[in-house]
Design a protein around this motif. Structure first.
Motif, PDB file in Angstrom:
ATOM      1  N   PRO A   1       0.766  -1.278  -0.115  1.00 36.81           N
ATOM      2  CA  PRO A   1       0.224   0.157   0.077  1.00 36.81           C
ATOM      3  C   PRO A   1       0.754   1.285  -0.161  1.00 36.81           C
ATOM      4  O   PRO A   1       1.729   1.247   0.559  1.00 36.81           O
ATOM      5  CB  PRO A   1      -0.605  -0.204   1.301  1.00 36.81           C
ATOM      6  CG  PRO A   1      -0.709  -1.502   1.469  1.00 36.81           C
ATOM      7  CD  PRO A   1       0.329  -2.175   1.164  1.00 36.81           C
ATOM      8  N   ASN A   2       0.527   2.264  -0.688  1.00 40.18           N
ATOM      9  CA  ASN A   2       1.060   3.480  -0.886  1.00 40.18           C
ATOM     10  C   ASN A   2       2.484   3.691  -1.503  1.00 40.18           C
ATOM     11  O   ASN A   2       3.063   4.522  -1.341  1.00 40.18           O
ATOM     12  CB  ASN A   2       1.311   4.143   0.711  1.00 40.18           C
ATOM     13  CG  ASN A   2      -0.238   4.533   1.308  1.00 40.18           C
ATOM     14  OD1 ASN A   2      -0.993   4.658   0.558  1.00 40.18           O
ATOM     15  ND2 ASN A   2      -0.134   4.174   2.438  1.00 40.18           N
ATOM     16  N   ALA A   3       2.785   2.269  -2.026  1.00 44.53           N
ATOM     17  CA  ALA A   3       4.128   2.354  -2.628  1.00 44.53           C
ATOM     18  C   ALA A   3       3.878   2.472  -4.230  1.00 44.53           C
ATOM     19  O   ALA A   3       2.934   2.453  -4.972  1.00 44.53           O
ATOM     20  CB  ALA A   3       4.749   0.825  -2.670  1.00 44.53           C
ATOM     21  N   THR A   4       4.841   2.953  -5.087  1.00 47.16           N
ATOM     22  CA  THR A   4       5.004   3.248  -6.369  1.00 47.16           C
ATOM     23  C   THR A   4       4.996   1.710  -7.011  1.00 47.16           C
ATOM     24  O   THR A   4       6.205   0.900  -6.710  1.00 47.16           O
ATOM     25  CB  THR A   4       6.367   3.984  -6.816  1.00 47.16           C
ATOM     26  OG1 THR A   4       5.898   5.225  -6.064  1.00 47.16           O
ATOM     27  CG2 THR A   4       5.992   4.262  -8.468  1.00 47.16           C
ATOM     28  N   PRO A   5       3.940   1.386  -7.749  1.00 42.04           N
ATOM     29  CA  PRO A   5       4.137   0.011  -8.560  1.00 42.04           C
ATOM     30  C   PRO A   5       5.287  -0.224  -9.352  1.00 42.04           C
ATOM     31  O   PRO A   5       5.822   0.819 -10.005  1.00 42.04           O
ATOM     32  CB  PRO A   5       2.815  -0.095  -9.547  1.00 42.04           C
ATOM     33  CG  PRO A   5       1.855   1.018  -8.674  1.00 42.04           C
ATOM     34  CD  PRO A   5       2.824   2.191  -8.085  1.00 42.04           C
ATOM     35  N   ASP A   6       5.855  -1.101  -9.586  1.00 44.39           N
ATOM     36  CA  ASP A   6       7.204  -1.603  -9.876  1.00 44.39           C
ATOM     37  C   ASP A   6       6.530  -2.756 -11.072  1.00 44.39           C
ATOM     38  O   ASP A   6       6.941  -4.002 -10.674  1.00 44.39           O
ATOM     39  CB  ASP A   6       8.546  -1.730  -9.393  1.00 44.39           C
ATOM     40  CG  ASP A   6       9.546  -2.088 -10.017  1.00 44.39           C
ATOM     41  OD1 ASP A   6       9.603  -1.942 -11.487  1.00 44.39           O
ATOM     42  OD2 ASP A   6      10.476  -2.674  -9.556  1.00 44.39           O
ATOM     43  N   PRO A   7       6.164  -2.493 -12.166  1.00 42.98           N
ATOM     44  CA  PRO A   7       5.594  -3.646 -12.984  1.00 42.98           C
ATOM     45  C   PRO A   7       6.737  -4.639 -13.594  1.00 42.98           C
ATOM     46  O   PRO A   7       6.558  -5.406 -14.348  1.00 42.98           O
ATOM     47  CB  PRO A   7       4.799  -2.940 -14.059  1.00 42.98           C
ATOM     48  CG  PRO A   7       5.280  -1.466 -14.249  1.00 42.98           C
ATOM     49  CD  PRO A   7       5.914  -1.258 -12.869  1.00 42.98           C
ATOM     50  N   TRP A   8       7.936  -3.653 -13.373  1.00 43.40           N
ATOM     51  CA  TRP A   8       9.043  -4.643 -14.418  1.00 43.40           C
ATOM     52  C   TRP A   8      10.198  -5.211 -13.208  1.00 43.40           C
ATOM     53  O   TRP A   8      11.154  -5.521 -13.459  1.00 43.40           O
ATOM     54  CB  TRP A   8       9.971  -3.501 -15.227  1.00 43.40           C
ATOM     55  CG  TRP A   8       8.855  -2.830 -16.174  1.00 43.40           C
ATOM     56  CD1 TRP A   8       8.366  -1.398 -16.102  1.00 43.40           C
ATOM     57  CD2 TRP A   8       8.176  -3.419 -17.082  1.00 43.40           C
ATOM     58  NE1 TRP A   8       7.616  -1.445 -16.971  1.00 43.40           N
ATOM     59  CE2 TRP A   8       7.266  -2.510 -17.824  1.00 43.40           C
ATOM     60  CE3 TRP A   8       8.151  -4.863 -17.874  1.00 43.40           C
ATOM     61  CZ2 TRP A   8       6.686  -2.758 -18.980  1.00 43.40           C
ATOM     62  CZ3 TRP A   8       7.448  -5.096 -18.987  1.00 43.40           C
ATOM     63  CH2 TRP A   8       6.658  -4.082 -19.439  1.00 43.40           C
ATOM     64  N   PHE A   9       9.350  -5.417 -12.047  1.00 45.86           N
ATOM     65  CA  PHE A   9      10.420  -6.025 -10.827  1.00 45.86           C
ATOM     66  C   PHE A   9      11.058  -7.453 -11.469  1.00 45.86           C
ATOM     67  O   PHE A   9      12.107  -7.673 -11.460  1.00 45.86           O
ATOM     68  CB  PHE A   9       9.642  -5.935  -9.902  1.00 45.86           C
ATOM     69  CG  PHE A   9      10.461  -6.743  -8.420  1.00 45.86           C
ATOM     70  CD1 PHE A   9      11.059  -6.158  -7.923  1.00 45.86           C
ATOM     71  CD2 PHE A   9       9.911  -8.244  -8.261  1.00 45.86           C
ATOM     72  CE1 PHE A   9      12.163  -6.941  -6.981  1.00 45.86           C
ATOM     73  CE2 PHE A   9      11.018  -8.838  -7.502  1.00 45.86           C
ATOM     74  CZ  PHE A   9      12.036  -8.048  -6.665  1.00 45.86           C
ATOM     75  N   GLU A  10      10.029  -8.081 -11.994  1.00 46.96           N
ATOM     76  CA  GLU A  10      10.240  -9.544 -12.474  1.00 46.96           C
ATOM     77  C   GLU A  10      11.345  -9.640 -13.685  1.00 46.96           C
ATOM     78  O   GLU A  10      12.337 -10.350 -13.641  1.00 46.96           O
ATOM     79  CB  GLU A  10       9.117 -10.339 -13.012  1.00 46.96           C
ATOM     80  CG  GLU A  10       8.235 -10.766 -11.667  1.00 46.96           C
ATOM     81  CD  GLU A  10       7.344  -9.902 -11.311  1.00 46.96           C
ATOM     82  OE1 GLU A  10       7.086  -8.810 -11.944  1.00 46.96           O
ATOM     83  OE2 GLU A  10       6.751  -9.943 -10.180  1.00 46.96           O
ATOM     84  N   VAL A  11      11.443  -8.620 -14.460  1.00 49.16           N
ATOM     85  CA  VAL A  11      12.536  -8.519 -15.434  1.00 49.16           C
ATOM     86  C   VAL A  11      13.546  -8.124 -14.910  1.00 49.16           C
ATOM     87  O   VAL A  11      14.894  -8.710 -15.091  1.00 49.16           O
ATOM     88  CB  VAL A  11      12.019  -7.272 -16.623  1.00 49.16           C
ATOM     89  CG1 VAL A  11      13.052  -7.404 -17.478  1.00 49.16           C
ATOM     90  CG2 VAL A  11      10.695  -7.669 -17.106  1.00 49.16           C
TER      91      VAL A  11
END
Length: 463
Positions: A215-225
């Protein structure tokens, strides 16, 4: 009954050590209270916000004990395969007592490292196997003002960092100075070690949230990459360390470092053999081979077992864009090392020296890859780089091909998560077909040319 089901929070805090004492292992029971990590379901976002529980789900222990294979790592030591391995290797103790087995199939620590709450080895690979001895941070980390950084100072492993996470997993999934799966153990029946951090993580299943998912964090859609790229560099570094250890040992070559299926494959007539179709062309005047054949493996004499390069082939594609200079240095070093290891009588001193220096090159790349910026365009370029190198990858053997299939699955999942392209279902099916193909399920029947065709078919479907 598992020790964890008998303990409550009060007993956990009672037995916690003071931070001035050497850290000790409490056992998974110290995490099992429903008020901590033993809940049946995940805590609601509303309650989590009210209690400042942004970093826990409160059902982590429950997921581990019910669904995670790590919890049953000790129990497999009593199955028929383990008993057969024990018999074939004439071990001095049963597999449930053999130190060589317990190093990776249980939380094996000395008596001096055990807190009073420590249970027994039957808990398998439990919480502290990955997170570190909890005695010095167990009580403190339940307080609202306590930070993750403070826990790390008191002995918790920082697994939020992909590089640390990969290194921790590879302690068993590749081996270190204390744990190893060598050719003798594989020949007796132990599985060969295959690993790709992000794919294996997805299959655990996860019992945590990444930083960008909180919650309240900036999403990181490329973490898995980023995790895949970083972990491939860590994996190569650790493999090179293993090569160095093995070259400095009493037995060389250590066949577990080599391509198993160069020898262990289905026999066929010469005209139907993909290995002989690939051939062993010499290097003209020391220059790289030309044509569609991969540069590695050429110049190798028939009968010389090749080094397993599965822990390099994906990193090769990643580094080519991120750091071209290091990519060329790494490629040159790996090429030379491949020639040494794949010869029948290499100079062990030269192998050790080159493996160590190449490991340093891989180590320098880890922080770069861990902080690099990834997006949809770069992820697509990486997938294209992999499929465009299909001939190079697949002709190095089944394990590199398998690694490329796992990487494509991870990368495409991240890519499609930000907007499914046209033909998504067909692409998913084609990538899954790589992983489920008979060449992966039955690797001794692997055919490089047919697998390469399958990879190129995936490439033809990409946007």
């Amino acid at each position: 009954m598992r020790t964890g089901l008998l303990l409550l929070v009060g007993s956990v805090l009672t037995f916690a050590q003071t931070p001035t004492e050497p850290p000790k292992f409490n056992g998974p029971g110290s995490c099992a209270s429903p008020a901590c990590h033993g809940g049946v379901g995940e805590i609601s976002p509303t309650v989590a916000a009210q209690q400042n529980l942004y970093y826990v789900q409160q059902n982590e222990y429950s997921i581990w004990v019910v669904k995670d294979k790590h919890a049953r790592a000790f129990s497999v030591l009593s199955n028929d395969v383990a008993k057969r391995i024990y018999s074939l290797m004439t071990l001095t103790k049963g597999p449930e007592q053999e130190p060589r087995c317990l190093g990776c199939h249980a939380l094996k620590v000395t008596d001096a490292e055990k807190a009073r709450t420590f249970g027994d080895l039957t808990d398998g690979v439990s919480c502290e196997s990955c997170h570190g001895p909890a005695s010095n941070w167990l009580g403190g980390h339940t307080e609202k003002k306590w930070t993750h950084e403070e826990s790390v100072k008191q002995g918790m492993k920082d697994l939020r960092d992909p590089a640390n996470r990969a290194e921790n997993c590879l302690r068993c999934h590749l081996g270190d100075k204390d744990n190893s799966v060598d050719h003798e153990l594989i020949a007796a029946g132990h599985p060969d070690l295959v690993f790709e951090l992000t794919a294996f993580t997805a299959a655990m299943p996860k019992h945590w949230k990444e930083a960008g998912e909180k919650p309240n964090a900036t999403p990181d859609p490329w973490f898995e990459v980023r995790e895949l790229a970083t972990s491939e560099a860590v994996q190569l570094r650790e493999q090179l360390k293993r090569v160095s250890r093995n070259a400095g040992g009493n037995f060389w070559p250590e066949y577990a470092d080599l391509d198993c299926f160069a020898c262990h494959h289905s026999l066929t007539t010469a005209e139907n053999s993909w290995q002989q179709k690939r051939g062993y062309p010499p290097l003209p005047n020391g220059l790289p081979a030309t044509g569609s054949l991969p540069p590695y493996g050429t110049g190798r004499h028939p009968g010389n077992p090749p080094w397993n390069l599965s822990r390099y082939v994906i990193l090769r594609q990643v580094v080519g864009e991120e750091d071209p200079g290091s990519a060329r240095e790494l490629e040159s070093d790996i090429d030379r090392l491949y020639g040494m290891i794949s010869s029948l009588n290499p100079d062990k001193g030269q192998v050790t020296a080159l493996a160590n220096s190449t490991a340093e090159v891989a180590a320098r790349l880890i922080p770069k890859l861990n902080t690099a910026t990834y997006d949809q365009a770069r992820t697509l370029r990486l997938m294209r780089a992999i499929v465009n190198s299909a001939d190079y990858i697949t002709r190095l053997g089944e394990r590199p091909a398998e690694q490329s299939a796992m990487a494509l699955k991870v990368l495409y999942t991240a890519y499609a998560g930000q907007g499914k392209p046209a033909g998504d279902a067909r692409i998913q099916q084609a990538i899954d077909g790589l992983l489920k193909s008979n060449y992966v399920a039955n690797p001794s029947a692997y055919d490089a040319f047919k697998f390469s065709d399958m990879m190129r078919a995936v490439g033809g479907m990409l946007p």
